[in-house]
Design an enzyme around this catalytic site. Structure first.
Site, PDB file in Angstrom:
ATOM      1  N   HIS A   5       0.718   5.209   1.271  1.00 40.22           N
ATOM      2  CA  HIS A   5       0.056   6.257   2.043  1.00 40.22           C
ATOM      3  C   HIS A   5       0.117   7.531   1.212  1.00 40.22           C
ATOM      4  O   HIS A   5       1.184   7.896   0.721  1.00 40.22           O
ATOM      5  CB  HIS A   5       0.799   6.516   3.365  1.00 40.22           C
ATOM      6  CG  HIS A   5       0.759   5.386   4.315  1.00 40.22           C
ATOM      7  ND1 HIS A   5      -0.104   5.348   5.384  1.00 40.22           N
ATOM      8  CD2 HIS A   5       1.479   4.243   4.380  1.00 40.22           C
ATOM      9  CE1 HIS A   5       0.090   4.245   6.071  1.00 40.22           C
ATOM     10  NE2 HIS A   5       1.042   3.550   5.473  1.00 40.22           N
ATOM     11  N   HIS A  54       0.833  -1.199   0.000  1.00 39.71           N
ATOM     12  CA  HIS A  54       0.000   0.000   0.000  1.00 39.71           C
ATOM     13  C   HIS A  54       0.870   1.253   0.000  1.00 39.71           C
ATOM     14  O   HIS A  54       2.014   1.231   0.450  1.00 39.71           O
ATOM     15  CB  HIS A  54      -0.965   0.027   1.188  1.00 39.71           C
ATOM     16  CG  HIS A  54      -0.330  -0.076   2.534  1.00 39.71           C
ATOM     17  ND1 HIS A  54       0.192  -1.251   3.035  1.00 39.71           N
ATOM     18  CD2 HIS A  54      -0.149   0.849   3.509  1.00 39.71           C
ATOM     19  CE1 HIS A  54       0.668  -1.051   4.253  1.00 39.71           C
ATOM     20  NE2 HIS A  54       0.484   0.225   4.555  1.00 39.71           N
TER      21      HIS A  54
END
Length: 147
Positions: free
Chosen positions: A108, A106
């Site tokens: 941010h 992922h």
């Protein structure tokens, strides 16, 4: 010491993508999914993930990595224009020692603000402390030889 995640634990991001865990969805396309971070470092902090599970930066396919970074870029532009952020950080943590806590790749997307009431993030290191040229040359030599 085992630094690998427990593979018997379900992936919360896969559960979010599947709709079995609630989230505040920002956007979704065929390859990526973006949602608000529940423990944000700043106002508007969100996550962009590939829909296909990969544990981290070393595991993700080139295609999914490309799609994820392009989605993050698209969202970062809107963070600046729509949330009035003064800047934006993209952050990926790869491995436990690099602060990775969810083992699904992922990014941010972290809006940054001059107004500290909207931005609780601080650098985890002190920039501006240079490393000597000998050390830099050695790191470069090792990496260049491996590539």
């Amino acid at each position: 010491m085992n630094d690998l995640p427990d593979s018997s634990v379900p992936c919360v991001f896969c559960e979010i993508i599947a709709g079995s865990v609630q989230c505040a969805v920002v956007m979704e396309d065929a390859t990526t999914f973006a949602f608000m971070d529940t423990d944000p470092g700043s106002d508007g902090h969100l996550l962009v993930v590939p829909k296909k599970h990969s544990a981290d930066l070393t595991d993700i396919s080139a295609e999914d990595l490309t799609a994820t970074i392009l989605t993050a870029q698209r969202i970062a532009k809107k963070v600046l224009s729509e949330l009035g952020a003064d800047g934006v950080n993209l952050l990926n943590c790869c491995g436990i020692e690099a602060w990775q806590t969810v083992f699904h790749f992922h990014l941010h997307v972290i809006p940054r603000y001059r107004d500290r009431s909207k931005d609780r993030m601080e650098l985890p290191f002190e920039p501006g402390i240079p490393v000597g040229p000998t050390a830099l040359a050695e790191y470069a030599k090792v990496l260049a030889a491996a590539l």
